[in-house]
Design a protein around this motif. Structure first.
Motif, PDB file in Angstrom:
ATOM      1  N   ARG A 162       0.824  -1.212   0.000  1.00  0.00           N
ATOM      2  CA  ARG A 162       0.000   0.000   0.000  1.00  0.00           C
ATOM      3  C   ARG A 162       0.859   1.264   0.000  1.00  0.00           C
ATOM      4  O   ARG A 162       0.416   2.323   0.450  1.00  0.00           O
ATOM      5  CB  ARG A 162      -0.920  -0.001   1.222  1.00  0.00           C
ATOM      6  N   LEU A 163       2.053   1.175  -0.503  1.00  0.00           N
ATOM      7  CA  LEU A 163       2.933   2.335  -0.546  1.00  0.00           C
ATOM      8  C   LEU A 163       2.541   3.257  -1.704  1.00  0.00           C
ATOM      9  O   LEU A 163       2.232   2.772  -2.800  1.00  0.00           O
ATOM     10  CB  LEU A 163       4.386   1.885  -0.716  1.00  0.00           C
ATOM     11  N   PRO A 164       2.555   4.562  -1.488  1.00  0.00           N
ATOM     12  CA  PRO A 164       2.186   5.493  -2.561  1.00  0.00           C
ATOM     13  C   PRO A 164       3.181   5.441  -3.721  1.00  0.00           C
ATOM     14  O   PRO A 164       4.374   5.691  -3.537  1.00  0.00           O
ATOM     15  CB  PRO A 164       2.195   6.860  -1.862  1.00  0.00           C
ATOM     16  N   SER A 165       2.692   5.111  -4.908  1.00  0.00           N
ATOM     17  CA  SER A 165       3.570   4.924  -6.063  1.00  0.00           C
ATOM     18  C   SER A 165       4.213   6.221  -6.524  1.00  0.00           C
ATOM     19  O   SER A 165       5.260   6.202  -7.177  1.00  0.00           O
ATOM     20  CB  SER A 165       2.780   4.302  -7.222  1.00  0.00           C
ATOM     21  N   ALA A 166       3.611   7.359  -6.198  1.00  0.00           N
ATOM     22  CA  ALA A 166       4.174   8.641  -6.614  1.00  0.00           C
ATOM     23  C   ALA A 166       5.532   8.898  -5.954  1.00  0.00           C
ATOM     24  O   ALA A 166       6.384   9.582  -6.524  1.00  0.00           O
ATOM     25  CB  ALA A 166       3.205   9.768  -6.270  1.00  0.00           C
ATOM     26  N   GLN A 167       5.725   8.363  -4.758  1.00  0.00           N
ATOM     27  CA  GLN A 167       6.967   8.623  -4.038  1.00  0.00           C
ATOM     28  C   GLN A 167       7.891   7.415  -3.949  1.00  0.00           C
ATOM     29  O   GLN A 167       9.106   7.553  -3.821  1.00  0.00           O
ATOM     30  CB  GLN A 167       6.672   9.096  -2.604  1.00  0.00           C
ATOM     31  N   PHE A 168       7.348   6.199  -4.007  1.00  0.00           N
ATOM     32  CA  PHE A 168       8.147   5.008  -3.688  1.00  0.00           C
ATOM     33  C   PHE A 168       8.458   4.155  -4.909  1.00  0.00           C
ATOM     34  O   PHE A 168       7.582   3.851  -5.721  1.00  0.00           O
ATOM     35  CB  PHE A 168       7.422   4.149  -2.663  1.00  0.00           C
ATOM     36  N   GLN A 169       9.729   3.746  -4.998  1.00  0.00           N
ATOM     37  CA  GLN A 169      10.139   2.672  -5.898  1.00  0.00           C
ATOM     38  C   GLN A 169      10.204   1.386  -5.068  1.00  0.00           C
ATOM     39  O   GLN A 169      10.792   1.393  -3.988  1.00  0.00           O
ATOM     40  CB  GLN A 169      11.523   2.920  -6.483  1.00  0.00           C
ATOM     41  N   VAL A 170       9.626   0.312  -5.563  1.00  0.00           N
ATOM     42  CA  VAL A 170       9.666  -0.959  -4.856  1.00  0.00           C
ATOM     43  C   VAL A 170      10.386  -1.978  -5.739  1.00  0.00           C
ATOM     44  O   VAL A 170       9.957  -2.250  -6.860  1.00  0.00           O
ATOM     45  CB  VAL A 170       8.260  -1.464  -4.491  1.00  0.00           C
ATOM     46  N   HIS A 171      11.480  -2.529  -5.232  1.00  0.00           N
ATOM     47  CA  HIS A 171      12.278  -3.504  -5.970  1.00  0.00           C
ATOM     48  C   HIS A 171      12.198  -4.853  -5.269  1.00  0.00           C
ATOM     49  O   HIS A 171      12.298  -4.928  -4.042  1.00  0.00           O
ATOM     50  CB  HIS A 171      13.741  -3.067  -6.037  1.00  0.00           C
ATOM     51  N   GLU A 172      12.055  -5.910  -6.052  1.00  0.00           N
ATOM     52  CA  GLU A 172      12.162  -7.270  -5.519  1.00  0.00           C
ATOM     53  C   GLU A 172      13.462  -7.887  -6.037  1.00  0.00           C
ATOM     54  O   GLU A 172      13.845  -7.669  -7.186  1.00  0.00           O
ATOM     55  CB  GLU A 172      10.966  -8.128  -5.932  1.00  0.00           C
ATOM     56  N   ASP A 179      21.195 -11.157  -6.507  1.00  0.00           N
ATOM     57  CA  ASP A 179      21.168 -11.303  -7.957  1.00  0.00           C
ATOM     58  C   ASP A 179      21.247  -9.916  -8.594  1.00  0.00           C
ATOM     59  O   ASP A 179      21.464  -8.914  -7.907  1.00  0.00           O
ATOM     60  CB  ASP A 179      19.930 -12.083  -8.415  1.00  0.00           C
ATOM     61  N   GLN A 180      21.066  -9.861  -9.904  1.00  0.00           N
ATOM     62  CA  GLN A 180      21.195  -8.583 -10.610  1.00  0.00           C
ATOM     63  C   GLN A 180      20.181  -7.567 -10.129  1.00  0.00           C
ATOM     64  O   GLN A 180      20.462  -6.362 -10.068  1.00  0.00           O
ATOM     65  CB  GLN A 180      21.044  -8.800 -12.127  1.00  0.00           C
ATOM     66  N   ASN A 181      18.997  -8.033  -9.744  1.00  0.00           N
ATOM     67  CA  ASN A 181      17.994  -7.102  -9.218  1.00  0.00           C
ATOM     68  C   ASN A 181      18.407  -6.528  -7.862  1.00  0.00           C
ATOM     69  O   ASN A 181      18.023  -5.406  -7.516  1.00  0.00           O
ATOM     70  CB  ASN A 181      16.633  -7.794  -9.105  1.00  0.00           C
ATOM     71  N   SER A 182      19.181  -7.294  -7.093  1.00  0.00           N
ATOM     72  CA  SER A 182      19.739  -6.765  -5.843  1.00  0.00           C
ATOM     73  C   SER A 182      20.657  -5.587  -6.145  1.00  0.00           C
ATOM     74  O   SER A 182      20.606  -4.552  -5.468  1.00  0.00           O
ATOM     75  CB  SER A 182      20.513  -7.846  -5.095  1.00  0.00           C
ATOM     76  N   VAL A 183      21.480  -5.750  -7.160  1.00  0.00           N
ATOM     77  CA  VAL A 183      22.423  -4.693  -7.539  1.00  0.00           C
ATOM     78  C   VAL A 183      21.667  -3.458  -8.028  1.00  0.00           C
ATOM     79  O   VAL A 183      21.963  -2.323  -7.629  1.00  0.00           O
ATOM     80  CB  VAL A 183      23.398  -5.195  -8.619  1.00  0.00           C
ATOM     81  N   GLN A 184      20.666  -3.669  -8.867  1.00  0.00           N
ATOM     82  CA  GLN A 184      19.901  -2.541  -9.401  1.00  0.00           C
ATOM     83  C   GLN A 184      19.136  -1.814  -8.298  1.00  0.00           C
ATOM     84  O   GLN A 184      19.102  -0.580  -8.260  1.00  0.00           O
ATOM     85  CB  GLN A 184      18.937  -3.041 -10.475  1.00  0.00           C
ATOM     86  N   LEU A 213      19.950  -8.478   0.061  1.00  0.00           N
ATOM     87  CA  LEU A 213      19.186  -7.585  -0.811  1.00  0.00           C
ATOM     88  C   LEU A 213      19.925  -6.282  -1.094  1.00  0.00           C
ATOM     89  O   LEU A 213      19.764  -5.689  -2.161  1.00  0.00           O
ATOM     90  CB  LEU A 213      17.823  -7.299  -0.182  1.00  0.00           C
ATOM     91  N   LEU A 214      20.732  -5.815  -0.141  1.00  0.00           N
ATOM     92  CA  LEU A 214      21.580  -4.646  -0.375  1.00  0.00           C
ATOM     93  C   LEU A 214      22.928  -5.141  -0.885  1.00  0.00           C
ATOM     94  O   LEU A 214      23.784  -5.555  -0.120  1.00  0.00           O
ATOM     95  CB  LEU A 214      21.765  -3.856   0.920  1.00  0.00           C
ATOM     96  N   CYS A 215      23.113  -5.103  -2.179  1.00  0.00           N
ATOM     97  CA  CYS A 215      24.313  -5.690  -2.790  1.00  0.00           C
ATOM     98  C   CYS A 215      24.958  -4.699  -3.752  1.00  0.00           C
ATOM     99  O   CYS A 215      24.373  -4.333  -4.774  1.00  0.00           O
ATOM    100  CB  CYS A 215      23.948  -6.980  -3.528  1.00  0.00           C
ATOM    101  N   SER A 216      26.141  -4.264  -3.391  1.00  0.00           N
ATOM    102  CA  SER A 216      26.948  -3.410  -4.262  1.00  0.00           C
ATOM    103  C   SER A 216      28.410  -3.799  -4.063  1.00  0.00           C
ATOM    104  O   SER A 216      29.091  -3.278  -3.175  1.00  0.00           O
ATOM    105  CB  SER A 216      26.727  -1.933  -3.918  1.00  0.00           C
ATOM    106  N   PRO A 217      28.905  -4.758  -4.856  1.00  0.00           N
ATOM    107  CA  PRO A 217      30.268  -5.265  -4.642  1.00  0.00           C
ATOM    108  C   PRO A 217      31.337  -4.184  -4.810  1.00  0.00           C
ATOM    109  O   PRO A 217      31.150  -3.213  -5.546  1.00  0.00           O
ATOM    110  CB  PRO A 217      30.410  -6.341  -5.731  1.00  0.00           C
ATOM    111  N   ALA A 224      28.729 -12.113  -9.961  1.00  0.00           N
ATOM    112  CA  ALA A 224      28.894 -13.573  -9.958  1.00  0.00           C
ATOM    113  C   ALA A 224      29.896 -14.007  -8.893  1.00  0.00           C
ATOM    114  O   ALA A 224      29.693 -15.018  -8.202  1.00  0.00           O
ATOM    115  CB  ALA A 224      29.335 -14.054 -11.329  1.00  0.00           C
ATOM    116  N   GLU A 225      30.960 -13.243  -8.730  1.00  0.00           N
ATOM    117  CA  GLU A 225      31.965 -13.566  -7.714  1.00  0.00           C
ATOM    118  C   GLU A 225      31.417 -13.323  -6.308  1.00  0.00           C
ATOM    119  O   GLU A 225      31.720 -14.076  -5.368  1.00  0.00           O
ATOM    120  CB  GLU A 225      33.220 -12.739  -7.968  1.00  0.00           C
ATOM    121  N   MET A 226      30.602 -12.279  -6.153  1.00  0.00           N
ATOM    122  CA  MET A 226      29.956 -12.029  -4.860  1.00  0.00           C
ATOM    123  C   MET A 226      28.989 -13.158  -4.530  1.00  0.00           C
ATOM    124  O   MET A 226      28.899 -13.608  -3.383  1.00  0.00           O
ATOM    125  CB  MET A 226      29.207 -10.695  -4.912  1.00  0.00           C
ATOM    126  N   GLN A 227      28.264 -13.643  -5.534  1.00  0.00           N
ATOM    127  CA  GLN A 227      27.346 -14.771  -5.335  1.00  0.00           C
ATOM    128  C   GLN A 227      28.111 -16.020  -4.918  1.00  0.00           C
ATOM    129  O   GLN A 227      27.665 -16.766  -4.038  1.00  0.00           O
ATOM    130  CB  GLN A 227      26.562 -15.025  -6.622  1.00  0.00           C
TER     131      GLN A 227
END
Length: 398
Positions: A162-172, A179-184, A213-217, A224-227
């Motif tokens: 129920r987060l307001p889409s105007a302000q929030f980005q939601v990433h899975e 994975d790559q979505n963690s990095v993005q 989920l917070l992944c920035s090598p 891939a090496e972090m995985q």
């Protein structure tokens, strides 16, 4: 980990401290054991007393219920449910924040945060409970006050949010391995964090799973090496503290480094703990608090578990190759206690295993039981600990 929530059983924990015997390690920690006959006699007497105590409690509960197995099973479910509800993400946030009547400030513990004095309020949430925690912030602070927010959670955990889409980005993204979505998603978090000025407030919500989920090598280490490093850590049998110590030093966001990105902005962190004892620098790898682990510690962990042979060469190079006293190693170190950027921060643990256990105990009392709480510091392999607890209960029942 939910087995640890309903730790209401019969055991004489005081006896485990009377006659210490070292070298009994469970889950990376030392436990104490009873080692003389007098202690065993006292333990047997204690168990007998507890057995009578629990028998009377069950009889009291049965007198108000159906008395059959299904009735007792329903009681057990309700006790467990009470523990879960006590640490439900949105409720935990709501209980931690008191908005002043004029709506211009909020009180967290004994600290007053003047909301109206900030130019912007940003929200960052990461972990399996990130969506619920962010929803709790919106409900208490008000969507109109929030300029922008980024949420990263596990696949399937944002459904119906129920987060307001105007302000929030939601990433899975991926969990327990990034994975790559963690990095993005983490790139979006770091971009938002870097916007904060000294007149802005960043509210950070962290929960279990935040470390993956917070992944920035770091530079020179690929996803891939972090995985591969994460997979090796999960398989080697090291504790969560050891695992996170290494991952923090392979990351640009963990171990206080997200706070480094937020600086000079102000920071308030709400933490839903999934770690025994609630160590702030271990939960979600402590992205907004001072890090107590060091490069030297990482080297010792790798040697202890033979990780050099399992890690990619790039990870070994970053963690081991340079001396801890060299300038390159110092530059790779995470922020420590005493850094001035942490001076005015507010950090609040809004939910923990101990809180859930206390809620279970209170619910048990409502059913007429007199619960004996073993505590919230027992850890180790779930199967092994569960077997030990089952043995205690069987002894009580006999």
């Amino acid at each position: 980990r939910m087995w640890s929530v309903s730790r209401i059983a019969a055991s004489p924990p005081a006896l485990l401290r009377q006659n210490p015997l070292p070298n009994c390690g469970v889950g990376g920690r030392t436990i104490r054991a009873i080692h003389d006959n007098r202690s065993m006699v006292r333990a047997q007497r204690r168990l007998a007393n507890i057995s009578r105590h629990m028998t009377s409690a069950f009889e009291a509960a049965a007198s108000t219920q159906t008395g059959d197995e299904d009735g007792l099973r329903e009681i057990a479910r309700n006790i467990f449910k009470a523990g879960c509800e006590a640490v439900a993400p949105s409720k935990a946030i709501s209980n931690a924040i008191h908005v002043m009547p004029d709506g211009k400030s909020m009180k967290v513990s004994e600290r007053v945060v003047p909301l109206s004095e900030f130019d912007n309020i940003f929200v960052i949430a990461a972990g399996k409970a990130a969506v619920g925690m962010a929803e709790g912030i919106v409900a208490k602070v008000g969507a109109e006050r929030i300029s922008e927010g980024v949420v990263i959670t596990k696949y399937g955990h944002s459904r119906g949010h129920r987060l307001p889409s105007a302000q929030f980005q939601v990433h899975e993204a991926g969990h327990p391995s990034p994975d790559q979505n963690s990095v993005q998603g983490t790139q979006a978090v770091l971009k938002l964090a870097s916007k904060a000025s000294e007149n802005d407030l960043v509210i950070v919500c962290l929960s279990g799973g935040g470390s993956a989920l917070l992944c920035s090598p770091v530079d020179g280490v690929s996803l891939a090496e972090m995985q591969a490093a994460t997979k090796a850590l999960l398989a080697c049998g090291c504790s969560i503290d050891d695992k996170n110590a290494i991952l923090k030093h392979l990351s640009l966001v963990k171990g206080g480094q997200l706070r480094r990105q937020i600086h000079p902005g102000q920071c308030v962190s709400f933490i839903l703990s999934d770690v025994v004892g609630d160590p702030l620098d271990v939960i979600a790898s402590g992205p907004t608090v001072p890090d107590t682990s060091t490069m030297e510690e990482c080297k010792r962990i790798m040697a202890r578990f033979g990780l050099e042979k399992r890690f990619p060469a790039s990870c070994n190079e970053h963690l081991i190759a340079s001396s801890a006293l060299s300038s390159s190693s110092v530059s790779r170190e995470t922020p420590k206690s005493g850094d001035l950027m942490f001076k005015y921060d507010v950090v609040e643990v809004v939910g923990s295993n101990s809180l859930a256990v206390r809620a279970c105990a209170e619910k048990a009392r409502e059913y007429g039981f007199e619960p004996l709480v073993l505590g919230s510091y027992i850890e180790g392999d779930a199967l092994a600990v569960g077997t030990a607890m089952g043995g205690i209960l069987k002894s009580v029942a006999e």
